[in-house]
Design a protein around this motif. Structure first.
Motif, PDB file in Angstrom:
ATOM      1  N   GLU A  51      -0.502   1.056  -2.618  1.00  0.00           N
ATOM      2  CA  GLU A  51       0.171   2.164  -2.231  1.00  0.00           C
ATOM      3  C   GLU A  51       1.740   2.050  -2.378  1.00  0.00           C
ATOM      4  O   GLU A  51       2.677   2.923  -2.599  1.00  0.00           O
ATOM      5  CB  GLU A  51      -0.057   2.339  -0.807  1.00  0.00           C
ATOM      6  N   THR A  52       2.404   1.017  -2.236  1.00  0.00           N
ATOM      7  CA  THR A  52       3.986   0.623  -2.255  1.00  0.00           C
ATOM      8  C   THR A  52       4.190  -0.241  -3.416  1.00  0.00           C
ATOM      9  O   THR A  52       4.931  -0.962  -3.630  1.00  0.00           O
ATOM     10  CB  THR A  52       4.308  -0.152  -1.047  1.00  0.00           C
TER      11      THR A  52
ATOM     12  N   THR B  21      -0.599   2.099   8.786  1.00  0.00           N
ATOM     13  CA  THR B  21      -1.960   2.184   8.047  1.00  0.00           C
ATOM     14  C   THR B  21      -3.126   2.110   8.805  1.00  0.00           C
ATOM     15  O   THR B  21      -4.059   2.607   8.453  1.00  0.00           O
ATOM     16  CB  THR B  21      -1.521   0.643   7.164  1.00  0.00           C
TER      17      THR B  21
ATOM     18  N   ALA C 263       5.713   6.161   2.803  1.00  0.00           N
ATOM     19  CA  ALA C 263       4.614   5.000   2.803  1.00  0.00           C
ATOM     20  C   ALA C 263       5.037   3.881   3.756  1.00  0.00           C
ATOM     21  O   ALA C 263       6.085   3.268   3.270  1.00  0.00           O
ATOM     22  CB  ALA C 263       4.036   4.599   1.453  1.00  0.00           C
TER      23      ALA C 263
ATOM     24  N   GLU D 120       3.490   9.691   9.526  1.00  0.00           N
ATOM     25  CA  GLU D 120       4.089   8.927   8.598  1.00  0.00           C
ATOM     26  C   GLU D 120       5.645   9.634   8.119  1.00  0.00           C
ATOM     27  O   GLU D 120       5.248  10.938   7.527  1.00  0.00           O
ATOM     28  CB  GLU D 120       3.082   8.531   7.133  1.00  0.00           C
TER      29      GLU D 120
END
Ligand code: ADP
Ligand SMILES: O=C(O)[C@H](O)C(=O)COP(=O)(O)O
Length: 422
Positions: free
Chosen positions: A121-122, A21, A387, A384
């Protein structure tokens, strides 16, 4: 080296999640395993994420290790310390989020710490202090069946208060919506009222930037990668970090045999193992045989070595809640967990000694056992995969790793990861 941000993560997958992140937000970041030796050569970075395997150990040990990490980070000028915990607040009532937050806050002379696991985001959101995983409260999500840290209370103000010496308050979404100054003023008011920590609501990404800016007004905060994102954005906005232009080149392809290990029993990982069976050989460890003293690890390693020359393999101990509960009832939760982690670590060592240079590991505690057994000191952060899960490149030898948080990754995660580990 003068760090803008020093991070102390309570497990290794969470550390790589945060490192991912921060890297995406433009911070030059490195993940270390444990408190680095003073002579460990590190690149010039804006942030260091110190990975500890401290989420499920006795609280006093977790506090001591976290303090060591904080001292190392402070000695390198860390402007802010983030204690990185799980986005699903994985911890027991004897657990460590409260004691470590109290200790870091008090050592820094900070009256109150902002705390939030939100990571939209998750699909981790917090509203009126209650944590939601997707559309369901935490206590109704699969995390209620976690093998080590079953989460059965969604109200994080209550959860944190049960672990903390300090009283715990709330920064509600209405306050967050008013901006960073309002959040900081609320922190002041709560501190005056004797609170040592405050759970902060966050539902949308924009809430994270507000919380990051407010958290930076104090030396210490506690949260998941969402708060890390907010802190990174606030550091860039304040001109304290010049965002890195692009993903650093992690060097040439490594190639060679590849293997996947799964110790996570999360619903996501169970599904990913099932999908992997269509594209690679999968061997499932028998925990009962393992715990009865049979050489399950040796047999699994021999099975893998016969196959890795033809393509990747996957070895999993993972099982559903009922099977996990049966093993724990017979052998004990901690004894079973530690024995299976040790078996996975032994298998990993055997695979690497047998030439594996691309390794995917599913599970936080599992990753900690594997990485410690391999003696890896640090990682550089690559692209990535999903996520919260980046590709990692070791700094002391030529290896790719992916350390997958149990709940993260898409259905074809294992194949997706290997494609990004050339
Ligand atoms: N079949 C099983 N029965 C009981 N415990 C298991 C089984 N498989 C794995 N475990 C243990 O469950 C824990 C999983 O934790 P972890 O690796 O952190 O996964 P997650 O990232 O999903 O939390 C580890 O201690 C692991 O050894
Ligand atoms: O969910 C998160 O914030 C992190 O990625 C994490 O801490 C995951 O822990 P796990 O034990 O690997 O699920």
């Amino acid at each position: 080296m003068t760090l803008a941000l020093g991070c102390i993560a309570d497990d290794y997958t969470g550390a790589s999640d945060l490192a991912n992140t921060l890297t995406k937000a433009g911070l030059r970041t490195v993940q270390t395993i444990g408190v680095p030796a003073d002579d460990l050569a590190l690149p010039e970075v804006d942030a260091v994420v110190v990975s500890l395997k401290s989420r499920s150990i006795p609280a006093e040990e977790a506090v001591a290790r976290s303090r060591e990490a904080a001292a190392w980070l402070n000695a390198r000028g860390a402007g802010h310390l983030l204690f990185k915990v799980c986005s699903t607040f994985d911890s027991t009532d004897a657990g460590n989020i409260g004691p470590v937050t109290d200790a870091l806050r008090e050592d820094a002379g900070v009256g109150i710490a902002l705390v939030t696991p939100a990571f939209p985001e998750t699909a981790r959101t917090v509203y009126l202090g209650h944590l939601f995983v997707g559309a369901v409260p935490l206590a109704e999500s699969p995390l209620k069946d976690h093998p080590l840290n079953p989460m059965r209370d969604s109200n994080l103000v209550r959860v944190l208060a049960r672990q903390s010496r300090a009283e715990v308050g709330l920064i509600d979404l209405a306050t967050v919506a008013q901006g960073a100054e309002a959040v900081s003023a609320r922190l002041d008011a709560l501190a005056k009222d004797g609170k040592g920590a405050a759970i902060a609501d966050a539902v949308l990404d924009r809430d994270l930037a507000v919380l990051g800016a407010a958290a930076l007004t104090r030396k210490v905060s506690t949260g998941a990668s969402g708060l890390g994102l907010g802190l990174a954005r606030a550091l860039v906005a304040a001109g304290r970090v010049a965002p890195a232009a692009a993903q650093a080149d992690l060097g040439p392809a490594i190639g060679g045999p590849a293997a996947c290990l799964a110790g996570s029993c999360s619903q996501a990982t169970l599904g990913q193992i099932a999908r992997a069976e269509a594209v690679m050989p999968v061997r499932r460890l028998d925990p009962a045989r393992l715990l009865a003293g049979e050489d399950e690890a040796g047999a699994a390693l021999a099975w893998a070595m016969e196959r890795i020359g033809h393509g990747p393999v996957l070895i999993a101990s993972s099982a559903g809640p009922e099977d996990v509960a049966a093993v724990q009832a017979k052998y004990g939760r901690d004894a079973a967990g530690h024995a299976i982690e040790a078996a996975m670590a032994r298998i990993a060592e055997g695979l690497v000694n047998g030439g594996v240079r691309r390794l995917v590991v599913a599970g936080g505690e599992t990753s900690g056992a594997v990485v410690d057994r391999l003696g890896l000191p640090a990682f550089r952060v690559g692209p990535e995969i999903a996520a919260g899960v980046p590709v990692l490149r070791t700094t002391d030898r030529d290896m790719w790793l992916a350390l997958k948080s149990g709940n993260f990754g898409g259905p074809d995660f294992f194949a997706d990861a290997l494609r990004l580990m050339p």
